[in-house]
Scaffold this motif. Structure first.
Motif, PDB file in Angstrom:
ATOM      1  N   LEU A  28       0.831  -1.209   0.000  1.00 37.32           N
ATOM      2  CA  LEU A  28       0.000   0.000   0.000  1.00 37.32           C
ATOM      3  C   LEU A  28       0.863   1.257   0.000  1.00 37.32           C
ATOM      4  CD1 LEU A  28      -2.857  -0.998   2.434  1.00 37.32           C
ATOM      5  CD2 LEU A  28      -3.021  -0.616  -0.014  1.00 37.32           C
ATOM      6  N   GLN A  29       2.168   1.055   0.152  1.00 33.23           N
ATOM      7  CA  GLN A  29       3.090   2.181   0.172  1.00 33.23           C
ATOM      8  C   GLN A  29       4.259   1.911  -0.770  1.00 33.23           C
ATOM      9  OE1 GLN A  29       4.178   2.555   4.266  1.00 33.23           O
ATOM     10  NE2 GLN A  29       2.068   2.813   4.922  1.00 33.23           N
ATOM     11  N   PRO A  30       4.026   2.117  -2.072  1.00 30.73           N
ATOM     12  CA  PRO A  30       5.115   1.845  -3.017  1.00 30.73           C
ATOM     13  C   PRO A  30       6.302   2.780  -2.764  1.00 30.73           C
ATOM     14  CG  PRO A  30       3.163   2.690  -4.149  1.00 30.73           C
ATOM     15  CD  PRO A  30       2.835   2.594  -2.711  1.00 30.73           C
ATOM     16  N   PRO A  31       7.496   2.286  -3.000  1.00 30.03           N
ATOM     17  CA  PRO A  31       8.673   3.133  -2.816  1.00 30.03           C
ATOM     18  C   PRO A  31       8.647   4.316  -3.789  1.00 30.03           C
ATOM     19  CG  PRO A  31       9.268   0.984  -3.732  1.00 30.03           C
ATOM     20  CD  PRO A  31       7.816   0.955  -3.454  1.00 30.03           C
ATOM     21  N   PRO A  32       9.270   5.407  -3.419  1.00 30.60           N
ATOM     22  CA  PRO A  32       9.262   6.601  -4.277  1.00 30.60           C
ATOM     23  C   PRO A  32       9.825   6.360  -5.677  1.00 30.60           C
ATOM     24  CG  PRO A  32      10.269   7.086  -2.147  1.00 30.60           C
ATOM     25  CD  PRO A  32       9.995   5.624  -2.181  1.00 30.60           C
ATOM     26  N   ASP A  33      10.754   5.433  -5.793  1.00 29.45           N
ATOM     27  CA  ASP A  33      11.375   5.182  -7.103  1.00 29.45           C
ATOM     28  C   ASP A  33      10.674   4.080  -7.895  1.00 29.45           C
ATOM     29  OD1 ASP A  33      12.117   3.185  -5.346  1.00 29.45           O
ATOM     30  OD2 ASP A  33      14.138   2.980  -6.170  1.00 29.45           O
ATOM     31  N   TYR A  34       9.498   3.644  -7.433  1.00 25.49           N
ATOM     32  CA  TYR A  34       8.769   2.572  -8.120  1.00 25.49           C
ATOM     33  C   TYR A  34       8.180   3.087  -9.428  1.00 25.49           C
ATOM     34  CZ  TYR A  34       5.562  -1.191  -9.143  1.00 25.49           C
ATOM     35  OH  TYR A  34       4.908  -2.219  -9.762  1.00 25.49           O
ATOM     36  N   GLU A  35       8.357   2.308 -10.491  1.00 23.59           N
ATOM     37  CA  GLU A  35       7.830   2.677 -11.797  1.00 23.59           C
ATOM     38  C   GLU A  35       6.736   1.694 -12.202  1.00 23.59           C
ATOM     39  OE1 GLU A  35      10.743   3.202 -14.859  1.00 23.59           O
ATOM     40  OE2 GLU A  35      12.179   4.069 -13.449  1.00 23.59           O
ATOM     41  N   ILE A  36       5.562   2.217 -12.488  1.00 26.60           N
ATOM     42  CA  ILE A  36       4.454   1.377 -12.926  1.00 26.60           C
ATOM     43  C   ILE A  36       4.782   0.827 -14.303  1.00 26.60           C
ATOM     44  CG2 ILE A  36       2.012   1.365 -13.543  1.00 26.60           C
ATOM     45  CD1 ILE A  36       1.621   3.577 -11.469  1.00 26.60           C
ATOM     46  N   GLY A  37       4.572  -0.458 -14.476  1.00 20.80           N
ATOM     47  CA  GLY A  37       4.828  -1.099 -15.763  1.00 20.80           C
ATOM     48  C   GLY A  37       6.185  -1.752 -15.867  1.00 20.80           C
ATOM     49  N   ALA A  38       7.082  -1.463 -14.944  1.00 16.25           N
ATOM     50  CA  ALA A  38       8.423  -2.053 -14.996  1.00 16.25           C
ATOM     51  C   ALA A  38       8.377  -3.543 -14.666  1.00 16.25           C
ATOM     52  CB  ALA A  38       9.360  -1.328 -14.043  1.00 16.25           C
ATOM     53  N   ASP A  39       7.498  -3.926 -13.752  1.00  6.89           N
ATOM     54  CA  ASP A  39       7.372  -5.328 -13.348  1.00  6.89           C
ATOM     55  C   ASP A  39       5.879  -5.659 -13.202  1.00  6.89           C
ATOM     56  OD1 ASP A  39       7.518  -7.860 -12.288  1.00  6.89           O
ATOM     57  OD2 ASP A  39       8.733  -7.303 -10.564  1.00  6.89           O
ATOM     58  N   PRO A  40       5.291  -6.313 -14.202  1.00  6.43           N
ATOM     59  CA  PRO A  40       3.849  -6.605 -14.171  1.00  6.43           C
ATOM     60  C   PRO A  40       3.398  -7.406 -12.948  1.00  6.43           C
ATOM     61  CG  PRO A  40       4.741  -7.053 -16.346  1.00  6.43           C
ATOM     62  CD  PRO A  40       5.901  -6.761 -15.447  1.00  6.43           C
ATOM     63  N   GLU A  41       4.233  -8.308 -12.459  1.00  5.44           N
ATOM     64  CA  GLU A  41       3.874  -9.105 -11.277  1.00  5.44           C
ATOM     65  C   GLU A  41       3.754  -8.214 -10.039  1.00  5.44           C
ATOM     66  OE1 GLU A  41       2.926 -12.315 -11.172  1.00  5.44           O
ATOM     67  OE2 GLU A  41       3.083 -12.222 -13.347  1.00  5.44           O
ATOM     68  N   GLU A  42       4.681  -7.298  -9.879  1.00  6.70           N
ATOM     69  CA  GLU A  42       4.615  -6.364  -8.754  1.00  6.70           C
ATOM     70  C   GLU A  42       3.421  -5.424  -8.908  1.00  6.70           C
ATOM     71  OE1 GLU A  42       6.675  -5.894  -5.765  1.00  6.70           O
ATOM     72  OE2 GLU A  42       6.947  -7.972  -6.386  1.00  6.70           O
ATOM     73  N   ASP A  43       3.146  -5.018 -10.130  1.00  5.67           N
ATOM     74  CA  ASP A  43       1.988  -4.150 -10.382  1.00  5.67           C
ATOM     75  C   ASP A  43       0.705  -4.826  -9.928  1.00  5.67           C
ATOM     76  OD1 ASP A  43       3.654  -2.262 -11.471  1.00  5.67           O
ATOM     77  OD2 ASP A  43       3.123  -2.707 -13.564  1.00  5.67           O
TER      78      ASP A  43
END
Length: 71
Positions: A28-43
């Motif tokens: 619920l608190q993604p890291p500031p450097d998280y990029e949407i679409g970089a890892d579909p499983e994490e998304d």
């Protein structure tokens, strides 16, 4: 609280306990450097966590609104 029935108060307590547990979910608190679409499983994990939190908050809100109306 408003004029909740015993059943509503119990349900509200259960929902609030779930809410407190969910607040600690790291997805619920993604890291500031998280990029949407970089890892579909994490998304999927982040999306699932946000969906679960939204559903929980909606149920809490409906219960509170219902108790305000006196039902």
């Amino acid at each position: 609280m408003w004029r909740m029935t015993l059943k509503q108060r119990r349900r509200h307590s259960e929902l609030m306990a779930q809410f407190e547990k969910m607040k600690k979910d790291p997805y619920l608190q993604p890291p500031p450097d998280y990029e949407i679409g970089a890892d579909p499983e994490e998304d999927k994990k982040y999306t699932s966590a946000f969906s679960a939190m939204n559903a929980l908050l909606e149920e809490i809100q409906k219960l509170e609104e219902k108790s305000r109306e006196g039902n």
